[in-house]
Design a protein around this motif. Structure first.
Motif, PDB file in Angstrom:
ATOM      1  N   CYS A   1     -13.758   4.372   4.738  1.00  0.00           N
ATOM      2  CA  CYS A   1     -13.077   5.657   4.156  1.00  0.00           C
ATOM      3  C   CYS A   1     -14.200   6.267   3.042  1.00  0.00           C
ATOM      4  CB  CYS A   1     -12.024   5.252   3.462  1.00  0.00           C
ATOM      5  SG  CYS A   1     -11.001   6.521   2.400  1.00  0.00           S
TER       6      CYS A   1
ATOM      7  N   ARG B   1       0.946  -1.275  -0.100  1.00  0.00           N
ATOM      8  CA  ARG B   1       0.098  -0.056   0.074  1.00  0.00           C
ATOM      9  C   ARG B   1       0.887   1.326   0.000  1.00  0.00           C
ATOM     10  NH1 ARG B   1      -4.024   0.740   3.172  1.00  0.00           N
ATOM     11  NH2 ARG B   1      -4.634  -1.269   3.571  1.00  0.00           N
TER      12      ARG B   1
ATOM     13  N   CYS C   1     -13.130   7.839   0.631  1.00  0.00           N
ATOM     14  CA  CYS C   1     -12.855   7.716  -0.754  1.00  0.00           C
ATOM     15  C   CYS C   1     -12.752   6.086  -1.136  1.00  0.00           C
ATOM     16  CB  CYS C   1     -11.449   8.372  -0.611  1.00  0.00           C
ATOM     17  SG  CYS C   1     -11.118   9.896  -0.161  1.00  0.00           S
ATOM     18  N   TYR C   2     -13.114   5.502  -0.490  1.00  0.00           N
ATOM     19  CA  TYR C   2     -13.003   3.828  -0.631  1.00  0.00           C
ATOM     20  C   TYR C   2     -13.408   3.518  -2.107  1.00  0.00           C
ATOM     21  CZ  TYR C   2     -13.519  -1.199   0.384  1.00  0.00           C
ATOM     22  OH  TYR C   2     -13.128  -2.437   0.595  1.00  0.00           O
TER      23      TYR C   2
ATOM     24  N   CYS D   1      -5.293   3.530   7.625  1.00  0.00           N
ATOM     25  CA  CYS D   1      -6.360   3.308   6.659  1.00  0.00           C
ATOM     26  C   CYS D   1      -7.643   2.958   7.251  1.00  0.00           C
ATOM     27  CB  CYS D   1      -5.735   2.031   5.459  1.00  0.00           C
ATOM     28  SG  CYS D   1      -7.131   1.519   4.390  1.00  0.00           S
ATOM     29  N   LEU D   2      -8.620   3.460   6.610  1.00  0.00           N
ATOM     30  CA  LEU D   2      -9.913   3.527   7.205  1.00  0.00           C
ATOM     31  C   LEU D   2     -10.748   2.406   6.529  1.00  0.00           C
ATOM     32  CD1 LEU D   2     -11.119   7.290   7.632  1.00  0.00           C
ATOM     33  CD2 LEU D   2      -9.849   5.653   9.292  1.00  0.00           C
ATOM     34  N   GLY D   3     -10.267   1.694   5.626  1.00  0.00           N
ATOM     35  CA  GLY D   3     -10.775   0.547   4.941  1.00  0.00           C
ATOM     36  C   GLY D   3     -12.228   0.916   4.471  1.00  0.00           C
TER      37      GLY D   3
ATOM     38  N   VAL E   1      -5.521   1.561  -3.843  1.00  0.00           N
ATOM     39  CA  VAL E   1      -5.081   0.374  -3.156  1.00  0.00           C
ATOM     40  C   VAL E   1      -6.283  -0.668  -3.499  1.00  0.00           C
ATOM     41  CG1 VAL E   1      -4.502  -0.777  -0.938  1.00  0.00           C
ATOM     42  CG2 VAL E   1      -3.929   1.493  -1.500  1.00  0.00           C
TER      43      VAL E   1
ATOM     44  N   CYS F   1     -10.570   4.468  -4.435  1.00  0.00           N
ATOM     45  CA  CYS F   1      -9.323   4.128  -3.987  1.00  0.00           C
ATOM     46  C   CYS F   1      -8.369   3.207  -4.581  1.00  0.00           C
ATOM     47  CB  CYS F   1      -9.236   3.465  -2.249  1.00  0.00           C
ATOM     48  SG  CYS F   1      -7.971   2.760  -1.882  1.00  0.00           S
TER      49      CYS F   1
ATOM     50  N   CYS G   1      -2.778   7.656  -1.270  1.00  0.00           N
ATOM     51  CA  CYS G   1      -3.896   7.445  -0.568  1.00  0.00           C
ATOM     52  C   CYS G   1      -4.853   8.771  -0.843  1.00  0.00           C
ATOM     53  CB  CYS G   1      -3.645   7.295   1.116  1.00  0.00           C
ATOM     54  SG  CYS G   1      -4.940   7.418   1.983  1.00  0.00           S
ATOM     55  N   LEU G   2      -5.905   8.771  -1.195  1.00  0.00           N
ATOM     56  CA  LEU G   2      -6.641   9.993  -1.688  1.00  0.00           C
ATOM     57  C   LEU G   2      -7.233  10.514  -0.317  1.00  0.00           C
ATOM     58  CD1 LEU G   2      -8.551   8.251  -4.802  1.00  0.00           C
ATOM     59  CD2 LEU G   2      -6.912  10.240  -4.814  1.00  0.00           C
ATOM     60  N   TYR G   3      -7.638   9.681   0.738  1.00  0.00           N
ATOM     61  CA  TYR G   3      -8.079  10.077   1.768  1.00  0.00           C
ATOM     62  C   TYR G   3      -6.952  11.172   2.609  1.00  0.00           C
ATOM     63  CZ  TYR G   3     -10.117  10.515   6.436  1.00  0.00           C
ATOM     64  OH  TYR G   3     -10.458  10.730   7.735  1.00  0.00           O
TER      65      TYR G   3
ATOM     66  N   SER H   1      -0.690   5.277   2.654  1.00  0.00           N
ATOM     67  CA  SER H   1      -1.323   5.094   3.725  1.00  0.00           C
ATOM     68  C   SER H   1      -0.690   3.906   4.495  1.00  0.00           C
ATOM     69  CB  SER H   1      -2.747   4.190   3.620  1.00  0.00           C
ATOM     70  OG  SER H   1      -2.627   3.116   2.745  1.00  0.00           O
TER      71      SER H   1
HETATM   72  S1  SF4 Z   1      -9.296   3.222   1.879  1.00  0.00           S
HETATM   73 FE1  SF4 Z   1      -7.712   3.756   0.387  1.00  0.00          FE
HETATM   74  S2  SF4 Z   1      -8.118   6.139   0.455  1.00  0.00           S
HETATM   75 FE2  SF4 Z   1      -9.060   5.230   2.182  1.00  0.00          FE
HETATM   76  S3  SF4 Z   1      -7.447   5.577   3.809  1.00  0.00           S
HETATM   77 FE3  SF4 Z   1      -7.408   3.414   3.057  1.00  0.00          FE
HETATM   78  S4  SF4 Z   1      -6.019   3.770   1.127  1.00  0.00           S
HETATM   79 FE4  SF4 Z   1      -6.684   5.688   1.856  1.00  0.00          FE
END
Ligand code: SF4
Length: 653
Positions: free
Chosen positions: A184, A113, A186-187, A179-181, A192, A190, A118-120, A174
């Motif tokens: 998130c 990753r 932006c999921y 990572c918020l999985g 990743v 994303c 990481c867009l978030y 991230s």
């Molecule tokens: S889901 Fe993607 S965009 Fe969101 S925090 Fe994790 S890596 Fe970043």
């Protein structure tokens, strides 16, 4: 892949003189070793077996495993040691095969990753200008932001304008921690997640050993579905696997984790919990204690056993302060966790860090070595397992797949037991193919006479005096590979006054830049340590000589080595013969492998260490190298490059 879609034919149809690859690769020459290896891989995949395969330089082993893998119609995961090989497989080799086969082929490239934007985190950073440490970071962030609007894959290696080690990357990539999985915002976009989805749907997935090990040990959330679905694993550059797996089968605690946790918690506090001012206060306290801990650990550049710090009262006091701060922060984050997914994630990370710290403070893990390393402003504390064989073996059993481990350097004196024991491989088939290059015609091994003992203070001075006429005969065009930075620095200064050819020294520019300059100049002398011993490919006359200063035994001061040696001794083993020599032989083979990269290449290998012929174990090193003509006379080196005399050299060892 369904049966109708599978490419038809056998490996010879593809790899033979009239084969499909010959039609798409100009100058393709069939190699018996390549076909034999492909047949062995085919058999391994069919029988769900386990193969260890050493194929010398020039065998063309990537096609030797990719062709039978694709023909099998099964789901294959190919893992490489380096991202360079990963990219080469995906962007160069697989497209060639796609051209050669008359069937669709779904392939995917998947990296860790940290290789994807990481867009978030980019979004958060946009609203937090205080997070930038320098104007350079602000500038880099603007470049990243512009690129993020056009990139399809979000792979940060696409962006050559920003340095590989730029400080902006940790801020916009991230970690599993932050990572918020699925929570998130932006999921769906994303990178990743997209890369993983493509990997799930592909027939051939190209990953690297770091990702492979992370997934094996479930250190990558949400990625655990990939490995169990594979029918076959092909691990290239497999000699790197035991070390990488050791790192993943243990764990570490770093100052970067403290910094990231406290920054993320403060950012969430501003957004979601403005009434909980203690979050900021306790985050600041935790960051200060972790900085104090770093200061108490002494100079930068230390890499030593934890034992060294165990009796240091100041360090122990600072550790306790970190622990108290962590406990307090964990309690507060637990309370705050209901406010947002981000704070819930911070709480989870804080709990995990506390668990790790407790493991580190508890000195009872005899199967692990505790050690630490310090950098200018940061530290990392590790708990590394001394033996990974059992764990690796049980992971393999769970997978129910076929396994191919391959590399140009796995055997020691034609014996694979060192490698297979490290991974606990159960009765693997092991096969070895010599390089198709004609080493006895193309290469000369020169071992100088009258070298002092490698531990003598004048060793490197004598070495350089003996190397000068060799460099002269080769008209520069030399790699000097060193086993220590100290020796490299000494040689760089010494040669400055005596060498007439352009000197390129590791550390003066990034590795790829130095290699580029080396090829461009055509008469340079390049000085490098460990990272230049492998993965460097210079074909043609620009590289005509490799000089190796010493047999590459791992540094006895390395804390993991020390602990392994001690543990083997306690169990009645002989670490020198069963661990240190095999490891050094593999490293030497890698270094030597830089010399001849093509059928047209010719070159001299100067092996300076007198132990190769003074010590009985020296034979293990010499017998593990390709068969070359050998000499101890420097005049023969001159003859080797003289077209009239080049064949008049006799074995003199
Ligand atoms: S889901 Fe993607 S965009 Fe969101 S925090 Fe994790 S890596 Fe970043």
């Amino acid at each position: 892949m369904s049966d109708e879609q599978s490419p038809k034919g056998d490996v010879v149809d593809f790899l033979g003189a009239e084969g499909a690859l010959a039609e798409v690769i100009s100058g393709f020459s069939p190699r018996p070793q390549q076909i034999e290896m492909a047949l062995a891989v085919e058999q391994t995949i069919e029988s769900k077996g386990c193969l260890i395969s050493e194929a010398g330089t020039g065998t063309g082993k990537t096609f030797a495993y990719l062709i039978p893998a694709i023909l099998s119609g099964k789901r294959i995961i190919v893992s490489t040691g380096t991202k360079n090989l990963q990219d080469q497989l995906f962007f160069s080799d697989l497209p060639v095969i796609r051209k050669a086969i008359a069937a669709p082929l779904k392939t995917a490239l998947l990296k860790g990753r940290a290789n994807y934007l990481c867009l978030y985190r980019q979004l958060i950073l946009q609203d937090d200008p205080g997070a930038f440490a320098s104007p350079q970071q602000v500038n880099d962030f603007e470049i990243v932001r512009a690129w993020s609007e056009e990139t399809q894959r979000g792979d940060i290696s696409e962006l050559s304008e920003v340095e590989e080690d730029a400080g902006i990357w940790p801020l916009v990539t991230s970690t599993t921690d932050n990572c918020l999985g699925a929570d998130c915002p932006c999921y769906e976009k994303c990178f990743v997640v997209q890369a993983r989805r493509q990997a799930q749907a592909a027939d051939i997935v190209v990953i690297n050993h770091h990702l492979f090990c992370a997934d094996l040990t479930l250190k990558e959330d949400g990625f655990g579905e990939l490995l169990p679905s594979a029918d076959c694993f092909i691990l290239d550059e497999a000699h790197q696997l035991p070390d990488i797996a050791s790192n993943f089968f243990g764990f570490s605690l770093s100052s970067r984790q403290f910094v990231e946790l406290t920054h993320d918690a403060i950012s969430e506090y501003h957004k979601e919990a403005g009434d909980m001012a203690d979050i900021k206060a306790l985050a600041d306290r935790l960051e200060t204690t972790s900085k104090d801990l770093r200061l108490s650990m002494g100079d930068a550049g230390r890499r030593a056993s934890w034992v060294e710090l165990e009796k240091d009262e100041v360090v122990q006091e600072e550790l306790q302060r970190v622990k108290v701060a962590l406990v307090g922060f964990e309690e507060l984050l637990k309370e705050a966790s209901v406010r947002s997914k981000g704070l819930e994630s911070c709480w989870g990370r804080c709990k995990e860090m506390l668990t790790r710290l407790n493991y580190i403070l508890d000195g009872n893990q005899s199967e692990f070595v505790r050690w630490f390393e310090t950098y200018r402003t940061s530290f990392r504390i590790h708990l590394t397992p001394l033996n990974i064989a059992e764990t690796f073996q049980s992971h393999m059993e769970n997978m129910q797949a076929s396994w191919v481990f391959t590399s140009a350097t796995l055997a020691v004196n034609e014996d694979f037991s060192h490698f297979s024991k490290q991974l606990g491989l159960d009765k693997p088939e092991s096969l070895q193919w010599d390089s198709p290059f004609n080493y006895s015609r193309q290469a000369l091994l020169y071992i100088p006479k009258d070298m002092p003992n490698p531990s003598d203070s004048n060793y490197h001075e004598v070495l350089l005096e003996k190397a000068l006429p060799v460099i002269e005969s080769c008209k520069g065009r030399t790699f000097m590979l060193f086993t220590s930075h100290k020796a490299l620095r000494f040689a760089a200064e010494w040669l400055e006054g005596y060498c007439d050819y352009p000197l390129l020294v590791q550390g003066d520019a990034p590795k790829t830049e130095l290699i580029h300059r080396f090829k461009e100049k055509g008469n340079a002398v390049l000085l490098g340590t460990a990272s230049f011993w492998e993965g460097v490919d210079v074909r043609g006359e620009a590289l005509s000589c490799v000089i190796i200063d010493k047999l590459p035994f791992a540094s006895p001061g390395d804390p993991v080595q020390q602990a392994m040696i001690e543990s083997m001794r306690k169990k009645g083993g002989n670490p020198f013969f069963h661990h240190q020599i095999p490891q050094a032989v593999i490293a030497l083979k890698q270094g030597v492998g830089r010399l001849i990269r093509d059928v047209q290449d010719r070159g001299v290998l100067m092996l300076c260490d007198p132990r190769t012929y003074q010590k009985s174990y020296g034979k293990q090193f010499l017998n593990s190298l390709p068969t070359m003509r050998r000499t101890r006379r420097v005049e023969d080196v001159t003859c080797f490059f003289d077209s009239q005399k080049k064949d008049r050299i006799y074995l003199e060892l």
